[in-house]
Every structure is written in C-alpha cells, then in structure tokens.
Design a protein around this motif. Structure first.
Motif, PDB file in Angstrom:
ATOM      1  N   PRO A  15      -3.339  11.912  -0.723  1.00 37.49           N
ATOM      2  CA  PRO A  15      -3.335  10.539  -0.195  1.00 37.49           C
ATOM      3  C   PRO A  15      -4.417  10.302   0.857  1.00 37.49           C
ATOM      4  O   PRO A  15      -4.779  11.199   1.610  1.00 37.49           O
ATOM      5  CB  PRO A  15      -1.956  10.430   0.450  1.00 37.49           C
ATOM      6  CG  PRO A  15      -1.689  11.820   0.948  1.00 37.49           C
ATOM      7  CD  PRO A  15      -2.310  12.754  -0.076  1.00 37.49           C
ATOM      8  N   ILE A  16      -4.926   9.090   0.881  1.00 35.50           N
ATOM      9  CA  ILE A  16      -5.647   8.644   2.065  1.00 35.50           C
ATOM     10  C   ILE A  16      -4.594   8.483   3.162  1.00 35.50           C
ATOM     11  O   ILE A  16      -3.499   7.977   2.894  1.00 35.50           O
ATOM     12  CB  ILE A  16      -6.340   7.285   1.822  1.00 35.50           C
ATOM     13  CG1 ILE A  16      -7.431   7.423   0.759  1.00 35.50           C
ATOM     14  CG2 ILE A  16      -6.929   6.731   3.113  1.00 35.50           C
ATOM     15  CD1 ILE A  16      -8.072   6.107   0.389  1.00 35.50           C
ATOM     16  N   PRO A  17      -4.851   8.900   4.389  1.00 40.49           N
ATOM     17  CA  PRO A  17      -3.862   8.696   5.459  1.00 40.49           C
ATOM     18  C   PRO A  17      -3.429   7.232   5.526  1.00 40.49           C
ATOM     19  O   PRO A  17      -4.252   6.312   5.416  1.00 40.49           O
ATOM     20  CB  PRO A  17      -4.627   9.112   6.720  1.00 40.49           C
ATOM     21  CG  PRO A  17      -5.621  10.124   6.234  1.00 40.49           C
ATOM     22  CD  PRO A  17      -6.035   9.639   4.879  1.00 40.49           C
ATOM     23  N   SER A  18      -2.131   7.012   5.684  1.00 39.18           N
ATOM     24  CA  SER A  18      -1.589   5.654   5.563  1.00 39.18           C
ATOM     25  C   SER A  18      -2.198   4.695   6.575  1.00 39.18           C
ATOM     26  O   SER A  18      -2.465   3.532   6.251  1.00 39.18           O
ATOM     27  CB  SER A  18      -0.066   5.685   5.724  1.00 39.18           C
ATOM     28  OG  SER A  18       0.297   6.238   6.976  1.00 39.18           O
ATOM     29  N   LEU A  19      -2.448   5.145   7.810  1.00 33.12           N
ATOM     30  CA  LEU A  19      -3.028   4.250   8.805  1.00 33.12           C
ATOM     31  C   LEU A  19      -4.446   3.852   8.411  1.00 33.12           C
ATOM     32  O   LEU A  19      -4.838   2.685   8.538  1.00 33.12           O
ATOM     33  CB  LEU A  19      -3.027   4.905  10.190  1.00 33.12           C
ATOM     34  CG  LEU A  19      -3.637   4.075  11.324  1.00 33.12           C
ATOM     35  CD1 LEU A  19      -2.872   2.760  11.492  1.00 33.12           C
ATOM     36  CD2 LEU A  19      -3.631   4.860  12.624  1.00 33.12           C
ATOM     37  N   LEU A  20      -5.204   4.805   7.913  1.00 31.02           N
ATOM     38  CA  LEU A  20      -6.568   4.516   7.469  1.00 31.02           C
ATOM     39  C   LEU A  20      -6.535   3.517   6.313  1.00 31.02           C
ATOM     40  O   LEU A  20      -7.331   2.566   6.270  1.00 31.02           O
ATOM     41  CB  LEU A  20      -7.260   5.813   7.048  1.00 31.02           C
ATOM     42  CG  LEU A  20      -8.758   5.746   6.774  1.00 31.02           C
ATOM     43  CD1 LEU A  20      -9.528   5.494   8.052  1.00 31.02           C
ATOM     44  CD2 LEU A  20      -9.228   7.034   6.105  1.00 31.02           C
ATOM     45  N   VAL A  76       0.871  -1.178   0.000  1.00 33.64           N
ATOM     46  CA  VAL A  76       0.000   0.000   0.000  1.00 33.64           C
ATOM     47  C   VAL A  76       0.904   1.223   0.000  1.00 33.64           C
ATOM     48  O   VAL A  76       1.705   1.408   0.917  1.00 33.64           O
ATOM     49  CB  VAL A  76      -0.924  -0.006   1.224  1.00 33.64           C
ATOM     50  CG1 VAL A  76      -1.779   1.246   1.244  1.00 33.64           C
ATOM     51  CG2 VAL A  76      -1.807  -1.246   1.214  1.00 33.64           C
ATOM     52  N   SER A  77       0.776   2.054  -1.017  1.00 32.43           N
ATOM     53  CA  SER A  77       1.732   3.140  -1.213  1.00 32.43           C
ATOM     54  C   SER A  77       1.029   4.487  -1.321  1.00 32.43           C
ATOM     55  O   SER A  77      -0.051   4.593  -1.912  1.00 32.43           O
ATOM     56  CB  SER A  77       2.543   2.888  -2.492  1.00 32.43           C
ATOM     57  OG  SER A  77       3.391   3.978  -2.767  1.00 32.43           O
ATOM     58  N   ASP A  78       1.647   5.519  -0.761  1.00 28.05           N
ATOM     59  CA  ASP A  78       1.133   6.876  -0.960  1.00 28.05           C
ATOM     60  C   ASP A  78       2.082   7.713  -1.820  1.00 28.05           C
ATOM     61  O   ASP A  78       2.007   8.938  -1.826  1.00 28.05           O
ATOM     62  CB  ASP A  78       0.841   7.560   0.376  1.00 28.05           C
ATOM     63  CG  ASP A  78       2.071   7.698   1.262  1.00 28.05           C
ATOM     64  OD1 ASP A  78       3.198   7.562   0.758  1.00 28.05           O
ATOM     65  OD2 ASP A  78       1.887   7.949   2.467  1.00 28.05           O
TER      66      ASP A  78
END
Length: 975
Positions: A77-82, A66-68
């Motif tokens: 970006p969608i926040p990485s934790l989400l 899953v990459s931002d």
C-alpha cells in the motif's frame, strides 16, 4: 476493486453501496513488479491515484473511498496519509474538491494522532477496519469472556449474545477513545467544529522533502527537508517484506516499543543501559560520601559519568544535534584556563515539574540540590507549600502558568525568576494537566481546589490573547517582584522567532525555547508522542530572528527538552542558548527508573506519585543531583578546552563551529540542517549573545508604584494603618502590585490585618488594577477600570463604583473590562455595574458581586463565591469544579446560557438565600449600588428569580454538610 458502485462491507456489515455515486479508488496499492525505487516510478502510483480520483469525480461520484484493502504478497500500500493528502490536494488543484466527500478505509489507523492527521489532510470519514477487528478480537480473547463462555450453554460460540455484546462494547470503547482524542486535539488548536478542522492541516513536518510536501502536503512547514518519495517507498517495501517473507521463513512481528522500551523495538534516548549508567555515576559512594560543598567531582564518579555520556553522545541518531560535529575555534587550551564548574552550573536549571505531577520528596530534593549548586529549580505550575519559601527547599524559578494554581503574593515574592508558561514543548497548546487521582489533600490545599478533581491549565492563558496582553503580564510580574527576572516559555515551532521578537520587545529577560522531549508524569500516553518538535529548530530560528532584528543583546535564551550531556549543552550554546534546563535527566539522577507509569500514580520509586506507600520508597538525595550536574559541567569544561574556548559565553551563538556530519543512517543523512546552522552568518554590529544587562522598563512606568510604596512605609513597618487618596489614569497599570509584593515578602500570605492600608482612587484605572492584591489592602475606585481587575487576588478588598454624580443606570453599563479575578485565591471584589467576559476564570477563593457579566463566566472555577445581579453571557460555568455562584435570572435565559457539563442550576435554598442576601447587602454598603438596594427592598419578588450554580458532585456534599456528617464537614471545609 475498481470503479463503480461496489458492495463494500465493513466489519459490522454496513453496506456502503447505499451511498449513491460512491467510488472506491484503489490504485494506492502498488504493483511490486513495476517498482524499482526510482523517483519517477514511485511518483507514478501517487499520480495515478490522483488521476483516478479526478476521473471518478468528473464521472459523477459523490463519495470517494480511498482504500488500502487488498494488500497481498504482490501488492503493497501507499501509506494512507500520503494517499489521502495526495488525492485531497490533487482535487483542490483541479477545482473538484468541493464536489465530493473523501472517505478512507485503512488498516494503518490505530491512534489518535493517525486520526487527526487523516482528518487534518482532508478525510471526512474513516473506517479503521484493522483496529476495529483487533479490538473485537482482544475482547474475544479476554479471560473474563472465556469464563463467561464456560458457564454458558454454548461455550466458546462467538455467536452467543453475551459474546456479541462484549465485542461490540470493546469496539465502541475504541471508537469513543478516538473521538475523545480528536476533540481534545481540536480544542488545543482552538477549533470547535470538525468541518473547520477537516483539511486545515495544522501540522509541521519534521524531515519531509520539500518536493514531497509540495505534491501531497501543500503549505505544511518542513524546515530540514530530507525524506523523499523514494525513502518512503523503501520503508513501505521493507515492512511489506517482513509481512510476506519467503515460504521457509516465519513472520517476525517484534514489539515496536513505541511508548515503553523493548529490546527489539525502536531506540529510546533513555534506554535501560543509559538509565543504569547514569544511576551508577550519580548514586555510588563517590557521589554520596563526598563533600557536597566541593565543586571538584569525584574521579571515580566522573569515570562512570563518562561511560554514560559516551552512550548518549554515540547513540543512533535520534535528535538533530546527533547529526552535528563540533569544530574547534582554535588550538586546544589547558583545562585550567577554562571557567570553573561553579560558573557553568549557575547556568543550569531544572525544568518546570510541578509538585503534584511529582511527589514532595522528589520536588524538594531537586530544589535543595540546585540551590546548593547555585543554579535554579523550577516550581512548575502547581504552587509551592508556604513552609518552603524561606529555606533551601524554595524553587528560585516560580512559574505563572495558564492555570494560575497557587499564585499568591508570597509565592511571587520568593522568586529569583518568574516564568510565564505560554505552552510546553512536550504538549504544545495543551497546557498542564494533573489526573484527579494525583490530587490528594496536600495538592488540593496548595492549588486551592478540592481533592480528587482533575486539574487542567486551560490553553491559552485567559489574560493573553495577543503580544500586548503578554507584555501586560510581564509588566505585572515586574511590579510585584522588581528584583526577579521574568522569563517566557515558548514552544519550538515554526514561527517562534517572530513571537520571541515580540517577547523581547515586551521586556522579558529570558526566553525559554522548549522542545518536544519531556513531560513529568501528568500527561496521558496520547500526549507523549507526535507533539512538538526538537528544540534545535526553535532555538536556531529564535537566535537568527533576534540577531537579525538587533534584539539578541536584550534577552537571555534558554534551551529545554531532553538535554543529557555536556555535548548537548555546547550544541545548544552554539545555536544560541545562554542557559540550559534539564527535566528527565535530573529525575533519573535522583532515582527515576523510567517505568513510564507516571500518569497512573504508580511510580515504583516514589517520584511521579502522590501515594504514601510509594513515596516512602523514594531513594533520592540532593547529592545525587549535584554530582550529576558537576560531572556534566566538567564534561563541558573539557570539551571547551578541546575547542580552544575559555567559557560557555565564548560558545554562545557560534553556529559557525557546528557542521553537519554523515552518520551512515540513510534517513538521518537525507536531512538538511542548513536552516538550523543559518545563524553562522554573522551580522556586523549585531550582538549574538546576551549583553549582560536586564531588559528594563522605562523609568516613568514605575512612578505610581514607587509613590505608593513611599506613602505606605509606616503600614509596611507595622506602625499603624494608613489612608491615602490618588488620581488615577488609564496609563497607570498594575496599580497595587508593588505594594502587595512587598507585603508578601515581609508577612507572607497572611498579609496585614484587615483595613491596614486603605487607598481611594478617582479616575480611569489601567490594566490589572489590584493585581495580586494582598490581605490588609483595600482599594476603592470611583470611576471605571480596564481588564484584569483583581487578577491573582489573594486577599483584601476592591470596590468599583461610578460615583453618585453618574447620570446613567449603573447596572446597565460596563464598569470594568474582561478577565476579572483570574486565578484569584482570596479577597473580595464589588463592582457596581457590568463587567466583561471570562469573569472569575479559575477563581479559587475570592468573593465577588457584580451586576452582569459577558461570556465564559466562572470558567474553571474551583472555589469562592460569586453573585451576579444581572444577565450572563454564554457558556457560563464551563469546567467549574468548585465554589458557588448565585445568578439573578430575570430574563429566564440562564438555562440556555450555562454549560451543563459539570454544573447544575437550582433555586435558592434557605442557606443560599441567607448567604446571597448577606453579600448583596455588603455590596450595597460598599458601593452604594442602586441595583443592590432595589433587590434588597423587593426581595420577595427577586428571590424566586435567583439560581444557584454548583458543581454536580458538590450538591450532595453541601447537603451532607447541612446534616453534619463527617464527609460533609470535610467537603464544606475544602470548599
């Protein structure tokens, strides 16, 4: 980037394409043209991400990344934790999660907490590409590097080998810091394996909407709801707009002020204007020149205090209490009908800030101020100098924490309240910690350790693994000092109400709910943020649970964590608190300037430091602290009068007098505080506040203790020695505690002359036999004992033997339970048989001989001498920083069973041999041990089987001592 097996290259050139079946999932960057802020469309990106992940796994991908990366002016970006949590839970729901590994490539990760969250919600590997690149760039920009480059053949060339080495080192330092921080986070939760932590999601959310949690963070507690997908989207787009402004605008990246206040950064509750306003109120001539015995506050000082209180009470919403209005209970009443300042300040205490984290000047100033006011100061977990125990420098609350530093009979006998710190709200699960550079000679003496050694209170308490164990410690403390209240400090966390109900049933008198605000300068920066939750949530749950179960009248509740004003006090009271504890505010009142250099031992005003040059700059006086608390109490009185209430007692438990308000701040107004205000529902017949009586033990519990006090009156009055004999059964708990407490109260830690009181017992002793044993007391048990023998032992002698009639091999059988000598500071223990696990944990001065132990022996030991005439369990000597152990290793397995992190094993030296023989001989004389007699009779055979365990740095000191150097003599004396 789309599905397939792309050639992904990280900053060091590692190629992920070698992983067969790797798939990069990139729909976690959102197309800005399609985003309107509507929840449905906002959810679509998360749903699309989950669907793409599912399709990739069904297509055979073994690794998902899953990459931002790829953010630009048109993509956010969608926040990485989400994103990670959404993919993780979507694949769990579809039954596919076990078929692949989940990796994350993110520019957001920069701190330990970020790493812990990503791993906790399913990430199995992480590439923090931006943080790694930043660390390398920081290294390139260093002045030292530039100097080296100027001297090189190719100045400034980033390909220079020396340059590459330095930037590689910087990157490795960052990675090592993250790894160490994650290991620490895991250890706080009692998790040893990363596989067990990954996806365990041991977190609590504060302010996330339930629908969002159900979608992405399934099962995570979130009690006050509020923040939805739409709000997160708005935040993401706002950050994106700052990163990609219009062409004519410059990019503005202000300092966030996350740890230290910055003018353009986030709001701090103790901002410079607030600190300055409090100093003005507490430090002016009106505070210092007045009559310190007068309860009437200075008019000028109180006006300055109101300026401070207005700043705090009118601040940008920072805590749940900032979202609440106080509702009058009736018509306002005259101020003279409200209880006086003296009655209000008697409910105040200072928080547990140890002498060690703070200087003696700061620590004593708080104690003097609170004693003069009629309130209480808290010693913290570091013990106190014996010279303070008999005058106004004595802290009336004495803490008994997991480390048990400096806990002696005299220390316990000097308390009006004994506090068990299960954990602290600002660092839940972590225990206290004191950096080695703060442990000077004075601190080491009081804590019974050696200078320069970092001190950690191991979580959890090693004598508390259940509510029954906690009840036993409460019982211990009520026996050693029957006149003292016993309080238990709990963390404001989800489920704390259930724990509090058990604590009330365990006969505690006070339950302290500790919130996430606080800390006293001993913790590293990674332990300040993202730990704990507001006390409002924990206090409300505790109040509601106790009221529902009819237990509220039995205990007093106390709130702790960022209290600053009279309004804070009344909100806490209405949520259920009878009493109130102040930490940072009290320090600011005595001169703290919030430099936030506490953990570095460089406090510029001499409060959170042990450096003599800085301590000389300490500006505080007791009158400053006294003035602050009197001003605060006056604010409480005025607010009570405006609400139509005559006392704090009338406000306690009145959550119906609180109402959530709209503040105009979107994030704050989305929260739903209904769960916090749930105590407003009154239960007919159930008390909502303390009933005024102590939470007393049953009368029959005290019979053995009272009998022993009666029979030893002559010895306690210094009229000569006594010898006594009793039968004992396993219901007789904490035997000797009352006697040792009385000795500590009368004679201090020096106790009585050796052998003044000799008592022989026959039978099976209950828990905590010989707990807190005082010098001059000798307890001899023919039989066996349960757990905690000699816990907190300060002197005297304890012997345990089966008796000559025993028809079994003594050394092959267990004669005493777990956790013997926990926190012992002196004395001798001889047990003719094996003992259980966690033997001599945090022993800092006792001498002991036993004939075999379980796992974790001598853990965190800082002093004393131990002889083990038999096998040891696993993990021997973990965290051991002082003292010495002699172990008979007949099976040759000790090398595989000890913890080599801090100690080393070596054969007996001539000095070791003499000392070990001496102790074994004494063991044989006192217990009649066949094992000891056999070893002595065949010493030439057994001598080579012994191993000496000492801390690594202690070996050089011992050798120096043998050579007579000054450094060696000092080390020998300290040991």
């Amino acid at each position: 980037m789309a599905k397939g097996i792309p050639a992904l290259v990280d900053p060091k050139g590692r190629d992920y394409s070698r992983y067969r079946g790797a798939t990069v999932v990139t729909p976690n960057r959102k197309d800005l043209e399609t985003v309107t802020g509507e929840t449905a469309r906002d959810l679509s990106a998360v749903a699309r991400l989950g669907a793409d992940a599912e399709a990739a796994v069904r297509g055979g991908a073994a690794i998902l990344i899953v990459s931002d990366k790829g953010v630009d002016a048109g993509h956010a970006p969608i926040p990485s934790l989400l994103a990670v949590a959404a993919v993780h839970h979507h694949l769990i729901r579809t039954g596919l999660r076990s078929r692949h590994s989940l990796l994350v490539e993110t520019g957001e990760l920069r701190e330990v907490h970020h790493l812990a969250c990503l791993v906790g919600y399913g990430a199995e590997a992480i590439n923090p590409y931006l943080a790694l690149a930043s660390s390398r760039q920081i290294a390139l920009d260093r002045d030292a590097l530039k100097e080296r480059q100027r001297a090189s053949a190719a100045p400034g060339d980033p390909r220079d080998p020396r340059t590459l080495t330095l930037v590689d080192e910087a990157e490795q330092h960052f990675i090592h810091a993250l790894e160490k921080g994650l290991l620490k986070t895991m250890s706080k939760m009692g998790i040893a394996s990363l596989d067990s932590y990954c996806g365990a999601q041991i977190f609590e959310a504060v302010g996330l909407d339930q629908a969002l949690v159900d979608q992405c963070f399934v099962g995570t507690p979130t009690r006050i709801g509020g923040i939805s997908f739409a709000k997160l989207e708005a935040d993401v787009l706002a950050r994106h707009a700052r990163a990609f402004p219009a062409e004519e605008q410059e990019i503005d990246l202000p300092h966030p002020g996350f740890y230290k206040f910055k003018r353009d950064g986030e709001n701090h509750t103790f901002s410079p204007p607030v600190v300055n306003a409090l100093h003005k109120a507490a430090h002016g001539p009106h505070a210092l020149n007045g009559d310190s015995s007068s309860a009437t506050p200075s008019a000028e000082g109180y006006r300055a205090y109101r300026d401070y209180a207005n700043l705090v009470n009118g601040r940008t919403p920072s805590e749940p209490r900032d979202l609440l209005d106080l509702i009058p209970a009736g018509a306002p009443i005259p101020l003279d009908q409200v209880e006086p300042i003296e009655a209000i300040v008697a409910r105040f205490s200072t928080a547990a800030m140890s002498h060690g984290s703070t200087s003696s000047e700061s620590h004593e100033t708080l104690a003097i101020a609170m004693n003069r006011l009629g309130g209480m100061s808290n010693s913290g977990e570091g013990g106190e100098d014996a010279d303070r125990l008999k005058d106004e420098r004595n802290s009336r609350i004495k803490q008994v924490a997991s480390g048990r530093f400096g806990v002696t009979p005299a220390y316990l006998a000097s308390a009006a309240e004994l506090q068990i710190k299960m954990a602290q709200g600002a660092k839940p699960g972590e225990g206290g910690q004191l950096p080695g550079h703060k442990v000077n000679e004075e601190i080491a003496r009081i804590r019974h350790t050696v200078p320069g050694v970092a001190l950690i209170s191991p979580p959890p308490h090693h004598d508390i693994y259940s509510i029954e164990d906690l009840a036993q410690l409460i019982y211990d403390l009520k026996q050693v000092n029957p006149s003292a209240r016993v309080s238990v400090k709990l963390v404001a966390t989800s489920g704390v109400g259930t724990i509090a109900a058990g604590v009330a049933k365990g006969y505690a008198d006070v339950i302290l709910i500790s919130g996430y605000n606080g800390g006293t300068g001993a913790a590293p920066l990674s332990s300040i943020k993202n730990v704990g939750i507001p006390w409002e949530l924990g206090l409300a749950e505790t109040q509601q649970t106790l009221v529902l179960n009819g237990l509220r009248a039995r205990v007093r509740l106390r709130a702790d964590g960022g209290l600053k004003t009279g309004r804070d006090v009344l909100v806490a009271a209405m949520l259920g608190a009878d009493e109130f504890s102040f930490g940072t505010a009290a320090l600011v009142a005595e001169g703290c300037i919030m430099a936030r250099a506490c953990h570095n031992n460089t406090c510029p005003v001499g409060i959170a430091t042990q450096r003599g040059d800085l301590r000389a700059k300490f500006p505080g006086k007791p009158e400053m602290v006294m003035s602050f608390f009197r001003y605060l109490a006056q604010e409480v009185r005025e607010t009570l009068a405006s609400l139509g209430l005559r006392s704090i007692d009338e406000a306690v438990g009145r959550a119906d007098l609180l109402r959530q308000k709209q503040t105009g701040f979107v994030g704050a107004d989305l929260l739903d505080l209904t769960p916090v205000l749930g105590a407003a529902r009154m239960i007919v017949g159930n008390a909502i506040r303390h009933g005024g009586r102590p939470n007393q033990l049953r009368a029959e519990e005290n019979s053995m203790h009272e009998r022993m006090i009666h029979d030893t009156k002559a010895a306690l009055s210094a009229r000569g020695p006594v010898q006594l004999s009793y039968r004992i059964r396993n219901g007789d708990r904490s035997v000797g505690a009352r006697l040792s407490g009385s000795i500590g109260q009368i004679y201090g830690d020096k106790g009585l002359p050796a052998g003044t009181i000799k008592i022989q017992f026959q039978g099976s002793a209950g828990q905590s036999f010989g707990v807190f044993n005082a010098p001059g007391v000798e307890l001899s048990l023919i039989g066996e004992a349960n757990d905690y023998v000699g816990k907190g032992m300060a002197g005297g002698l304890i012997t345990i033997a089966p008796g000559q009639s025993a028809r079994f091999a003594w050394h092959e059988n267990v004669i005493a339970g777990n956790t013997l000598l926990y926190g012992a500071t002196g004395g001798e223990l001889y047990a003719a048989g094996q003992v259980g696990e966690r033997f001599a944990v945090r022993n800092s001065g006792a001498t002991a001989v036993v004939e075999g132990i379980g796992d974790h022996g001598c853990e965190y030991m800082t002093g004393g001498t131990v002889v083990i005439l038999g096998a040891t369990g696993r993990n021997f000597g973990a965290g051991m920083t002082g003292g010495v152990a002699y172990i008979l290793d007949e099976a040759g397995s000790l090398e595989q069973r000890y913890n080599p992190q801090l100690i080393e094993l070596r054969p007996l030296s001539a000095r070791d041999e003499a000392r070990a023989q001496q102790l074994i001989r004494r063991h044989a004389e006192l217990t009649g041990s066949p094992r000891a007699n056999e070893i002595l009779a065949r010493w030439d055979t057994y001598r080579s089987l012994f191993r000496t365990a000492t801390p690594r740095d202690a070996v050089a000191k011992i050798e120096a001592a043998a050579e007579g150097t000054e450094e060696g003599k000092t080390a020998k004396h300290a040991a």
